[in-house]
Design a protein around this motif. Structure first.
Motif, PDB file in Angstrom:
ATOM      1  N   GLN A   1       0.815  -1.208   0.000  1.00 12.32           N
ATOM      2  CA  GLN A   1       0.000   0.000   0.000  1.00 12.32           C
ATOM      3  C   GLN A   1       0.853   1.264   0.000  1.00 12.32           C
ATOM      4  O   GLN A   1       0.618   2.183  -0.789  1.00 12.32           O
ATOM      5  N   THR A   2       1.817   1.312   0.912  1.00 13.29           N
ATOM      6  CA  THR A   2       2.493   2.581   1.185  1.00 13.29           C
ATOM      7  C   THR A   2       3.442   2.999   0.074  1.00 13.29           C
ATOM      8  O   THR A   2       3.555   4.190  -0.239  1.00 13.29           O
ATOM      9  N   GLN A   3       4.137   2.041  -0.544  1.00  6.53           N
ATOM     10  CA  GLN A   3       5.015   2.419  -1.650  1.00  6.53           C
ATOM     11  C   GLN A   3       4.206   2.868  -2.860  1.00  6.53           C
ATOM     12  O   GLN A   3       4.618   3.775  -3.588  1.00  6.53           O
TER      13      GLN A   3
ATOM     14  N   LEU B   1      -1.228 -12.793   9.310  1.00  4.16           N
ATOM     15  CA  LEU B   1      -2.621 -13.029   9.694  1.00  4.16           C
ATOM     16  C   LEU B   1      -3.290 -11.661   9.823  1.00  4.16           C
ATOM     17  O   LEU B   1      -3.450 -11.106  10.911  1.00  4.16           O
ATOM     18  N   SER B   2      -3.653 -11.108   8.689  1.00  4.44           N
ATOM     19  CA  SER B   2      -4.213  -9.753   8.634  1.00  4.44           C
ATOM     20  C   SER B   2      -5.667  -9.758   9.093  1.00  4.44           C
ATOM     21  O   SER B   2      -6.382 -10.753   8.953  1.00  4.44           O
ATOM     22  N   THR B   3      -6.109  -8.620   9.597  1.00  5.39           N
ATOM     23  CA  THR B   3      -7.497  -8.480  10.034  1.00  5.39           C
ATOM     24  C   THR B   3      -8.313  -7.594   9.099  1.00  5.39           C
ATOM     25  O   THR B   3      -9.495  -7.365   9.359  1.00  5.39           O
ATOM     26  N   ASP B   4      -7.690  -7.096   8.028  1.00  7.00           N
ATOM     27  CA  ASP B   4      -8.404  -6.200   7.119  1.00  7.00           C
ATOM     28  C   ASP B   4      -8.709  -6.841   5.769  1.00  7.00           C
ATOM     29  O   ASP B   4      -9.154  -6.163   4.834  1.00  7.00           O
ATOM     30  N   GLY B   5      -8.450  -8.148   5.656  1.00  3.19           N
ATOM     31  CA  GLY B   5      -8.748  -8.837   4.413  1.00  3.19           C
ATOM     32  C   GLY B   5      -7.685  -8.712   3.343  1.00  3.19           C
ATOM     33  O   GLY B   5      -7.802  -9.312   2.272  1.00  3.19           O
ATOM     34  N   MET B   6      -6.625  -7.956   3.597  1.00  2.00           N
ATOM     35  CA  MET B   6      -5.564  -7.772   2.600  1.00  2.00           C
ATOM     36  C   MET B   6      -4.505  -8.861   2.763  1.00  2.00           C
ATOM     37  O   MET B   6      -4.131  -9.205   3.890  1.00  2.00           O
ATOM     38  N   GLU B   7      -4.039  -9.388   1.651  1.00  2.00           N
ATOM     39  CA  GLU B   7      -2.990 -10.406   1.704  1.00  2.00           C
ATOM     40  C   GLU B   7      -1.626  -9.737   1.790  1.00  2.00           C
ATOM     41  O   GLU B   7      -1.287  -8.864   0.994  1.00  2.00           O
ATOM     42  N   ARG B   8      -0.849 -10.160   2.772  1.00  2.00           N
ATOM     43  CA  ARG B   8       0.517  -9.660   2.953  1.00  2.00           C
ATOM     44  C   ARG B   8       1.437 -10.861   3.069  1.00  2.00           C
ATOM     45  O   ARG B   8       1.261 -11.689   3.976  1.00  2.00           O
ATOM     46  N   SER B   9       2.419 -10.948   2.197  1.00  2.00           N
ATOM     47  CA  SER B   9       3.282 -12.125   2.209  1.00  2.00           C
ATOM     48  C   SER B   9       4.644 -11.798   1.608  1.00  2.00           C
ATOM     49  O   SER B   9       4.794 -10.847   0.846  1.00  2.00           O
ATOM     50  N   VAL B  10       5.638 -12.584   1.989  1.00  2.00           N
ATOM     51  CA  VAL B  10       6.951 -12.582   1.342  1.00  2.00           C
ATOM     52  C   VAL B  10       7.267 -14.033   1.002  1.00  2.00           C
ATOM     53  O   VAL B  10       6.788 -14.962   1.670  1.00  2.00           O
ATOM     54  N   HIS B  11       8.080 -14.245  -0.007  1.00  2.00           N
ATOM     55  CA  HIS B  11       8.175 -15.580  -0.588  1.00  2.00           C
ATOM     56  C   HIS B  11       9.602 -16.113  -0.659  1.00  2.00           C
ATOM     57  O   HIS B  11      10.570 -15.359  -0.752  1.00  2.00           O
TER      58      HIS B  11
ATOM     59  N   PRO C   1      14.847  -4.567   6.225  1.00  2.00           N
ATOM     60  CA  PRO C   1      13.463  -4.254   5.860  1.00  2.00           C
ATOM     61  C   PRO C   1      12.795  -5.271   4.941  1.00  2.00           C
ATOM     62  O   PRO C   1      11.685  -5.034   4.480  1.00  2.00           O
ATOM     63  N   GLU C   2      13.437  -6.401   4.677  1.00  2.00           N
ATOM     64  CA  GLU C   2      12.863  -7.353   3.728  1.00  2.00           C
ATOM     65  C   GLU C   2      11.468  -7.824   4.140  1.00  2.00           C
ATOM     66  O   GLU C   2      10.649  -8.172   3.275  1.00  2.00           O
ATOM     67  N   THR C   3      11.197  -7.875   5.434  1.00  2.00           N
ATOM     68  CA  THR C   3       9.887  -8.347   5.893  1.00  2.00           C
ATOM     69  C   THR C   3       8.944  -7.200   6.282  1.00  2.00           C
ATOM     70  O   THR C   3       7.868  -7.455   6.830  1.00  2.00           O
ATOM     71  N   ASN C   4       9.315  -5.967   5.953  1.00  2.00           N
ATOM     72  CA  ASN C   4       8.388  -4.847   6.196  1.00  2.00           C
ATOM     73  C   ASN C   4       7.045  -4.995   5.476  1.00  2.00           C
ATOM     74  O   ASN C   4       6.032  -4.500   5.965  1.00  2.00           O
ATOM     75  N   PRO C   5       6.992  -5.680   4.312  1.00  2.00           N
ATOM     76  CA  PRO C   5       5.687  -5.863   3.679  1.00  2.00           C
ATOM     77  C   PRO C   5       4.689  -6.629   4.543  1.00  2.00           C
ATOM     78  O   PRO C   5       3.481  -6.562   4.321  1.00  2.00           O
ATOM     79  N   LEU C   6       5.193  -7.347   5.554  1.00  2.00           N
ATOM     80  CA  LEU C   6       4.316  -8.133   6.418  1.00  2.00           C
ATOM     81  C   LEU C   6       3.703  -7.303   7.544  1.00  2.00           C
ATOM     82  O   LEU C   6       2.773  -7.765   8.214  1.00  2.00           O
ATOM     83  N   VAL C   7       4.213  -6.092   7.768  1.00  2.00           N
ATOM     84  CA  VAL C   7       3.753  -5.262   8.889  1.00  2.00           C
ATOM     85  C   VAL C   7       2.581  -4.409   8.420  1.00  2.00           C
ATOM     86  O   VAL C   7       2.765  -3.466   7.652  1.00  2.00           O
ATOM     87  N   PRO C   8       1.357  -4.694   8.866  1.00  2.00           N
ATOM     88  CA  PRO C   8       0.218  -3.876   8.427  1.00  2.00           C
ATOM     89  C   PRO C   8       0.327  -2.449   8.965  1.00  2.00           C
ATOM     90  O   PRO C   8       0.820  -2.226  10.074  1.00  2.00           O
TER      91      PRO C   8
END
Length: 766
Positions: A477-479, A700-710, A729-736
């Motif tokens: 979202q933020t980027q 395990l998001s609570t807003d319905g958005m998928e957040r993952s790193v692979h 910061p590689e796992t920053n995408p996981l932080v809602p």
């Protein structure tokens, strides 16, 4: 320098020969083996420059050649012989550079010219300083509301630059000051004032020489503030008890080889630092703290019933605090099975720690971002304050609270006005000194600035240092929101990810580094910084600037201000840039705590900004320190999912904030890679995984958005059950974005509920 990917245990102590070897390799990598060594000889010296790394204080800036491995790497990183020139940008498009790693981007070298993004070619091209300032002014003046602009500050920024920055933005008309503190220690700035009346620590460096006991919570000093290891080494050698609470068994907290001790270096020996080291569960610090305090309260009641000496400092409590009754009631209600489950520690371990603490006449409580970067970070901080207050360890030599700030002047920036919630007293003094009426409405912090960007309410973003796009949470979202801005401006020394995640128009403005001579109209200038213990001292670079086209941060701010405000500005920008003493005089006028500023910084070691709590003066509404109750033992409740793990994001040893000195983490035995997740043997077995398997991490998001790193590699490691860790910061995408402390808005980067699933992506070759 390419290092083969591997996982192999590191058996050596922290520091010592390993640190010297790593530093020499880094100096060679930056092509400054001689210049780098010469530059290091001037660091933290009376007439030299302040370390651009962490905010740990120096021993009064004497001539004691004291620096650490990562501080030296920070200097070599800045003093590098490599250059990022217009020719480089002409050869590489933004699209191409976006595929480079963060490490490779910054390894290009120092920026040499101001650059502007050209949308037609997808390249940055050179631009004159005057044109760059004019473009910024044009964008800012086109905004219908000044609050549609954000002014971000990195902790690298000096007191002088930060003061001018907030002065310009407030004269422009906004209090939007998101800064790096919002993402790390804002929980301290918000939590401690409610407890003690001040948002800073209460100890000085010399207190470590007098402490009987040092407790360390959520802090890895060997990597994040290595100069602290000198104080811990000395404390351990003289017999002080050191106990750590950290999910990792950090190497520096286990044993440390002091590079300046010839006996240890010659005999290849080391000193044990923390004994014991309790591997608290991620998010379990409050439970551990309540357990310690529960033992103390029960022991005190028993002692008083038997006419024995009191355990709690009741003279201090009655004379200086309020709220003890509610705290004791809360501690009595806490049940040991719940405390053990939430903390991950045994009753007897917590009891042992409590008894060590109770015996100490002087105890220091150290903490880092393992405490603050949680959904209840401010409350975590307040429980540490409770622990200190129970024994009267505030305002006593050799005792106190020690929040370890991560950046060299993040604390100083806040002191001189970088805040989105200014007090009326400060605004009145600013108006009296400069003659304009500053805005009074509260502005944006990092989280609320990003939320405003997502709503389309922000159009211009100006960053004084840092790597904002990489440091922020919730990248998906933020980027994307950053890319939708009309203009992004970055004042930088090196190329980084934020220059590639830019607005429709974008500028890169190269500035002087701290190691470089800052020559203005009245001669060479010095700047000042404030360390973690509120010591303010001067810093003057001695190296030739990396390019003749660089400007100082104050000069850049003044150029933007003149281009934006023009004749309507009441500030003498040229005079300020010509002589930084004038900036310090203005700071003194607005902040009386800086009385005698220019004279005092000319004394080696600088001066201390008095902490009222250290003097047992409580700047709270009640006039006393407050015991504050945290209801319950945990920060969140996501544990209904049996697959859930608490993820903590961490730094590698070869890392400083978002800057990577290499792709390795030698203390944890990780080489040539960063896409790893640390997991203990039990948690691997539960999921049918083995060391080396490839997995995806899913929030395990609570807003319905998928957040993952692979496609992360599983690394078996000693870590608490129910938890895992991976690099920032590689796992920053996981932080809602929604996962933040409601009091301080600090993102919960140290406590993210995730699932780990086997990756469907083909594993990379090792």
């Amino acid at each position: 320098m390419t290092i083969r990917k591997s996982i192999r245990p590191y058996h050596q102590p922290a520091g010592g020969w390993g640190a010297l070897k790593a530093l020499s390799e880094h100096l060679i990598e930056q092509r400054v083996p001689i210049k780098g060594a010469t530059t290091l000889s001037r660091m933290n010296q009376p007439e030299g420059f302040d370390c651009p790394g962490c905010a740990w204080p120096d021993p009064k800036h004497t001539s004691s050649f004291e620096f650490c491995e990562n501080g030296a790497k920070a200097v070599a990183w800045e003093a590098t012989a490599k250059r990022c020139t217009p020719e480089f940008f002409a050869e590489h498009s933004v699209k191409e550079l976006s595929a480079w790693s963060d490490y490779d981007l910054e390894m290009v070298g120092r920026l040499t010219h101001p650059m502007i993004y050209d949308r037609a070619s997808d390249h940055y091209r050179p631009v004159s300083w005057d044109d760059a300032f004019a473009i910024i002014g044009r964008h800012l003046n086109a905004l219908p509301d000044p609050d549609m602009a954000e002014f971000y500050t990195s902790g690298r920024t000096s007191n002088e630059a930060a003061f001018l920055y907030q002065l310009f933005a407030r004269e422009y008309g906004t209090n939007n000051f998101p800064d790096c503190s919002n993402m790390c220690h804002e929980a301290t700035s918000v939590g401690l004032p409610q407890s003690l009346g001040v948002g800073k620590g209460t100890v000085l460096l010399e207190d470590f020489d007098k402490a009987d006991c040092i407790f360390i919570f959520g802090q890895n000093p060997g990597t994040n503030s290595p100069r602290m290891m000198t104080s811990l080494w000395k404390a351990s050698r003289r017999g002080a008890a050191i106990i750590s609470f950290n999910p990792f068994r950090e190497r520096a907290l286990e044993r440390f080889q002091y590079p300046q001790n010839p006996v240890e270096m010659a005999t290849l020996s080391a000193t044990k630092i923390s004994s014991p080291l309790y591997q608290v569960r991620v998010g379990g610090d409050i439970a551990a703290l309540k357990g310690i305090m529960k033992v103390m309260v029960e022991a005190d009641e028993t002692a008083r019933a038997n006419d024995e000496p009191e355990i709690l400092d009741w003279d201090f409590i009655r004379g200086h605090t309020v709220g003890i009754e509610a705290l004791i009631a809360d501690l009595k209600a806490a049940q040991w099975p719940d405390i053990e489950r939430q903390s991950g520690l045994l009753h007897e371990d917590i009891e042992h720690a409590a008894h060590v603490y109770m015996k100490a006449e002087r105890a220091i409580i150290v903490y880092g971002m393992g405490i603050t970067q949680h959904k209840r970070g401010a409350c975590n901080v307040q429980q540490l304050a409770n622990l200190a207050l129970l024994r009267g360890h505030i305002g006593r030599e050799g005792a106190g609270l020690c929040p370890v700030r991560g950046h060299s002047n993040v604390q100083g920036d806040r002191t001189v006005g970088i805040t989105e919630v200014p007090t009326q007293e400060f605004l009145d003094r600013l108006e009296h000194r400069f003659g304009f009426k500053p805005p009074t409405a509260h502005g944006h912090n990092v989280v609320t600035a990003l939320e405003a960007m997502l709503r389309g309410e922000v159009k211009v973003f100006v960053a004084m240092g840092g790597n904002f796009a990489a440091a922020i949470p919730d990248w998906q979202q933020t980027q994307a929101a950053l890319r939708n801005l009309d203009l992004t401006v970055h004042v930088s020394t090196k190329l980084n990810r934020s220059h590639l995640i830019h607005g429709h128009d974008a500028l890169i403005l190269p500035c002087l580094g701290r190691t470089e001579i800052d020559l203005q109209a009245t001669g060479p200038q010095s700047i000042t910084v404030e360390d973690s213990m509120s010591m303010v001292h001067a810093s003057g670079g001695r190296n030739k600037p990396a390019s003749e086209h660089l400007l100082s941060e104050p000069a850049i701010i003044a150029g933007i201000a003149r281009a934006t405000l023009g004749d309507r500005s009441v500030v003498g920008w040229e005079a300020f840039v010509a002589d930084y003493d004038r900036i310090r005089d203005a700071i003194e006028d607005v902040f009386p705590i800086f009385q005698g500023y220019n004279a005092r910084i000319r004394v080696p070691g600088g001066f201390h900004l008095t902490s009222t709590a250290r003097e047992r003066i409580w700047m709270t509404p009640s006039g006393k320190a407050n015991f504050l109750v945290f209801e319950g033992l945990g920060e969140d409740s996501c544990e209904s999912d049996p697959e859930m793990l608490w993820l903590s994001t961490i730094r590698s040893h070869d890392q400083y904030n978002t800057t990577l000195y290499s792709m390795s983490d030698r203390y944890r035995g990780v080489y040539g890679q960063r896409d790893v997740v640390f997991l203990n043997e039990l948690e691997m077995k539960k999921r049918g995984l083995a060391d080396g398997d490839r997995v995806d991490l899913v929030t395990l998001s609570t807003d319905g958005m998928e957040r993952s790193v692979h496609n992360f590699r599983v690394v078996g490691y000693s870590f608490p059950n129910g938890c895992c860790a991976a690099y920032y910061p590689e796992t920053n995408p996981l932080v809602p974005l929604y996962a933040h402390d409601p009091l301080s808005f600090t993102p919960s980067s140290k406590g993210i509920p995730v699932r780990i699933v086997r990756s469907m992506t083909e594993a990379q070759s090792e």
